[in-house]
Write a protein that holds these residues in place. Structure first.
Motif, short mmCIF file in Angstrom:
data_model
loop_
_atom_site.label_atom_id
_atom_site.label_comp_id
_atom_site.label_asym_id
_atom_site.label_seq_id
_atom_site.Cartn_x
_atom_site.Cartn_y
_atom_site.Cartn_z
N ALA A 20 -34.09 -6.65 30.94
CA ALA A 20 -35.16 -6.89 32.06
C ALA A 20 -36.49 -5.31 32.29
O ALA A 20 -37.05 -5.89 33.59
CB ALA A 20 -34.49 -6.46 32.96
N SER A 21 -37.13 -4.63 31.17
CA SER A 21 -38.06 -3.99 31.82
C SER A 21 -39.72 -5.45 31.49
O SER A 21 -39.02 -5.78 31.30
CB SER A 21 -38.18 -3.02 30.39
OG SER A 21 -38.01 -3.64 28.90
N TYR A 22 -40.69 -4.66 31.48
CA TYR A 22 -41.41 -5.44 31.42
C TYR A 22 -41.89 -5.80 30.67
O TYR A 22 -40.84 -5.30 29.43
CB TYR A 22 -42.83 -5.01 32.07
CG TYR A 22 -43.63 -4.47 33.84
CD1 TYR A 22 -43.23 -5.53 34.01
CD2 TYR A 22 -42.98 -3.87 34.13
CE1 TYR A 22 -43.45 -5.88 35.29
CE2 TYR A 22 -42.83 -4.05 34.97
CZ TYR A 22 -42.71 -4.73 36.50
OH TYR A 22 -42.99 -4.78 37.61
N ASN A 23 -42.08 -6.73 29.79
CA ASN A 23 -42.36 -7.28 28.76
C ASN A 23 -44.20 -6.75 27.42
O ASN A 23 -44.46 -6.87 28.20
CB ASN A 23 -41.52 -8.98 28.02
CG ASN A 23 -43.30 -9.71 28.32
OD1 ASN A 23 -44.50 -9.26 29.19
ND2 ASN A 23 -42.27 -10.76 28.93
N ARG A 24 -43.87 -7.30 26.18
CA ARG A 24 -45.33 -6.53 25.75
C ARG A 24 -46.44 -7.71 26.47
O ARG A 24 -47.64 -7.40 26.60
CB ARG A 24 -45.51 -7.66 24.49
CG ARG A 24 -46.50 -7.36 23.53
CD ARG A 24 -47.20 -5.27 23.60
NE ARG A 24 -47.69 -5.68 23.03
CZ ARG A 24 -47.99 -5.59 21.31
NH1 ARG A 24 -46.53 -5.70 20.25
NH2 ARG A 24 -48.76 -4.97 20.36
N ARG A 25 -46.68 -9.19 26.99
CA ARG A 25 -47.52 -9.26 27.41
C ARG A 25 -47.92 -8.68 28.95
O ARG A 25 -49.20 -8.63 29.08
CB ARG A 25 -46.72 -11.29 28.01
CG ARG A 25 -47.98 -11.66 28.96
CD ARG A 25 -46.81 -13.33 29.46
NE ARG A 25 -48.24 -13.61 30.00
CZ ARG A 25 -47.86 -14.65 31.01
NH1 ARG A 25 -46.42 -15.56 30.71
NH2 ARG A 25 -48.54 -15.71 31.37
#
Length: 272
Positions: free
Chosen positions: A89-94
């Motif tokens: 649920a952390s932000y992703n690479r995008r």
């Protein structure tokens, strides 16, 4: 599609609104949010056009209001899911790539410092091999919670890949950035991991790349700053892991509890 012909009968107008509603709901159920929203907008335009006729202002059906609100909520949720890592649920690479570019541009405009910390779990393969991948997944989830726990706004955590994460810390000076990274490392080290699995111990190594305010020197690109953080992460690993490595006065230093160590190319940090 034309909004509404003034000669359209009221029953035809109602049918057209209902048709747009039905299509919007069907598209939303299929996850085609953009097209669903367009049909909802068409229906609203028809209702607005009808309101412009003083002698016959139709009321907006409450069911339709709720449907539009639901579509908007689902659209917002879909957008949020598109920038989140499914496991942690952390932000992703995008999101990381997009946000870093924006922050670098803002840094040039408002002269804020920007820190990027590359975080890697130490010996994570051994965790998976010893305790299994389900425990490994729980470890990743808990590490993200610990990394995010003390982050100042508007800093954020993003999954970089595998067991690597990035902390992006805007609007700070160098010592504050080091303090944030060292506090994150310490939270992971001192967490009671045995509550997840008996004998489990987890630590992280961190490479912290800091860019000072833009009025002090030209800033690095996001790619260059991440490469710098990666080199510092390697230095932290080489110095024994469970450490934060950063640059100060042209030297690679170790923060906090690791400051007394020496490693390849690492100088003892000054006391803080």
């Amino acid at each position: 599609m034309a909004l509404l012909d003034r000669g359209t009968a009221p029953e035809d107008t109602a049918g057209l609104i209902q048709l747009h509603q039905s299509i919007a709901a069907l598209l939303a159920d299929r996850g085609e949010w953009r097209q669903a929203y367009e049909h909802a907008r068409h229906a609203l335009d028809i209702i607005s056009a009808e309101r412009a006729v003083p002698e016959a202002p139709p009321a907006v059906p409450e069911q339709f209001r709720e449907e539009v609100a639901r579509l908007r909520r689902e659209h917002a949720e879909a957008r949020e899911q598109a920038i989140r890592d499914a496991l942690t649920a952390s932000y992703n690479r995008r999101y990381l790539d997009q946000r870093l570019v924006a922050l670098v541009e803002q840094r040039g405009a408002c002269a804020d410092g920007l820190a990027v910390a590359l975080v890697d779990l130490d010996w994570f393969k051994q965790v998976n091999d010893t305790y299994g991948h389900q425990i490994g997944d729980r470890v990743l989830q808990r590490v993200v919670e610990l990394l995010q726990d003390g982050l100042p706004a508007p800093a954020f955590c993003a999954r970089y890949g595998g067991e690597e994460f990035v902390l992006v810390i805007p609007g700070v000076d160098g010592p504050a950035a080091v303090a944030v990274a060292e506090a994150a490392r310490a939270r992971v080290e001192h967490h009671p991991w045995s509550s997840i699995a008996l004998g489990l111990r987890v630590t992280v190594s961190i490479g912290l790349a800091y860019e000072p305010p833009a009025d002090q020197r030209p800033g690095a690109t996001p790619e260059a700053q991440l490469r710098h953080a990666d080199r510092l992460l390697y230095a932290a690993k080489q110095a024994g892991r469970n450490a934060v490595a950063y640059h100060l006065d042209g030297e690679t230093r170790l923060a906090g509890d690791a400051s007394g160590r020496r490693g390849a190319g690492v100088r003892r940090a000054m006391a803080h």
